[in-house]
Enzyme design. Structure first.
Site, mmCIF file in Angstrom:
data_model
loop_
_atom_site.group_PDB
_atom_site.id
_atom_site.type_symbol
_atom_site.label_atom_id
_atom_site.label_comp_id
_atom_site.label_asym_id
_atom_site.label_seq_id
_atom_site.Cartn_x
_atom_site.Cartn_y
_atom_site.Cartn_z
ATOM 1 N N ASP A 30 7.438 -1.581 -2.014
ATOM 2 C CA ASP A 30 6.477 -0.549 -1.673
ATOM 3 C C ASP A 30 6.735 -0.141 -0.225
ATOM 4 O O ASP A 30 7.821 -0.394 0.305
ATOM 5 C CB ASP A 30 5.040 -1.033 -1.911
ATOM 6 N N LYS A 60 2.832 3.597 -3.223
ATOM 7 C CA LYS A 60 2.071 4.841 -3.300
ATOM 8 C C LYS A 60 3.000 6.033 -3.074
ATOM 9 O O LYS A 60 3.895 5.993 -2.228
ATOM 10 C CB LYS A 60 0.971 4.852 -2.250
ATOM 11 N N MET A 80 -6.079 -5.348 5.442
ATOM 12 C CA MET A 80 -6.364 -4.141 4.671
ATOM 13 C C MET A 80 -7.846 -3.778 4.764
ATOM 14 O O MET A 80 -8.474 -3.404 3.772
ATOM 15 C CB MET A 80 -5.946 -4.329 3.199
#
Length: 265
Positions: free
Chosen positions: A53, A74, A189
């Site tokens: 990712d 993403k 996060m």
């Protein structure tokens, strides 16, 4: 000396097809390519396919030959590869006999869903190996001059995710208990949920003047650090424009940064 017969060759090919490749669950560290482990670098060079990712960062991703890369993070417009699709792809590639690296930022077993992938691989008879990486939960504060433990300030540290499973009815993080425990709280996060958990900690009785630091893109060239208190850090975040990926450090250790800042390289 005669070679193998057609039947022997066929048996050999069938055996190879029945022997899956190995999946390596590799942590890439916080982003600086010099913090890759020697083993991680070797596997990136020798793997047939690398599923990654964005969190490993552009410099590390750039080390992987383009023909080996599969971006499963993403995409533009908010589209994202689901975990179920990633799991299925790992099994598919391994069953083709390929050596596969599943590359994550930090350490894949620290809020990286590596444990779920390991379970899925095992359930499907795929051999795998866990390759540790330097977790950003420790490296992020450290490169900002903040030790997560300190003899004078924190004898314990709690690691918390600020991005839980969205299907949960309520958070499973006990902020009351964390406030009572003391020590250092490191939230990964958690930039978007910062107002929620800082309020939860204040409501639980944590001192509003407790030092807090935000470390954005730790070890990357454009790393930024913003500091405040439990009471002010949301305004500090907004004024500085701090964005993910970032680490939140809550506790007295965050206040030690000012003492070392001028000598920190």
């Amino acid at each position: 000396m005669s070679g193998p017969t057609d039947a022997e060759s066929s048996d050999s090919d069938a055996e190879a097809a029945d022997s899956p490749g190995t999946v390596y669950l590799v942590g890439s560290g916080p982003g600086d390519p010099e913090l890759l482990t020697v083993k991680a670098k070797r596997l990136l060079e020798s793997a047939d396919v690398v599923l990654h990712d964005k969190l490993p960062g552009p410099e590390i991703i750039g080390l992987i030959p383009e023909e080996k890369r599969e971006d499963v993070g993403k995409r533009a417009g908010g589209e994202r590869t689901s975990q179920a699709d990633i799991n299925a792809r790992l099994v598919e590639l391994a069953r083709e006999g390929k050596t596969v690296v599943r590359l994550k930022g930090g350490d894949s077993f620290v809020f990286g869903r590596g444990g779920e992938e390991a379970q899925h691989l095992a359930a499907n008879g795929i051999p795998f190996e866990y390759v540790p990486g330097i977790t950003s939960a420790i490296a992020g504060p450290g490169v900002a001059g903040i030790p997560v433990t300190h003899r004078d300030h924190a004898s314990s540290v709690s690691f918390v995710t600020g991005h839980e499973d969205p299907t949960k009815d309520e958070s499973s993080v006990n902020w009351d208990a964390l406030a009572a425990t003391g020590g250092t709280i490191v939230v990964l996060m958690g930039v978007g949920k910062l107002p929620d958990y800082t309020q939860a900690l204040r409501d639980a009785g944590m001192d509003p003047e407790t030092p807090v630091a935000l470390v954005e893109r730790a070890t990357w060239e454009d790393m930024r650090v913003a500091t405040g208190t439990l009471d002010t850090i949301v305004d500090v975040r907004d004024a500085a424009g701090i964005e993910p990926p970032a680490i939140t450090v809550i506790g007295d250790v965050a206040g030690t940064r000012e003492e070392v800042l001028h000598f920190l390289r």
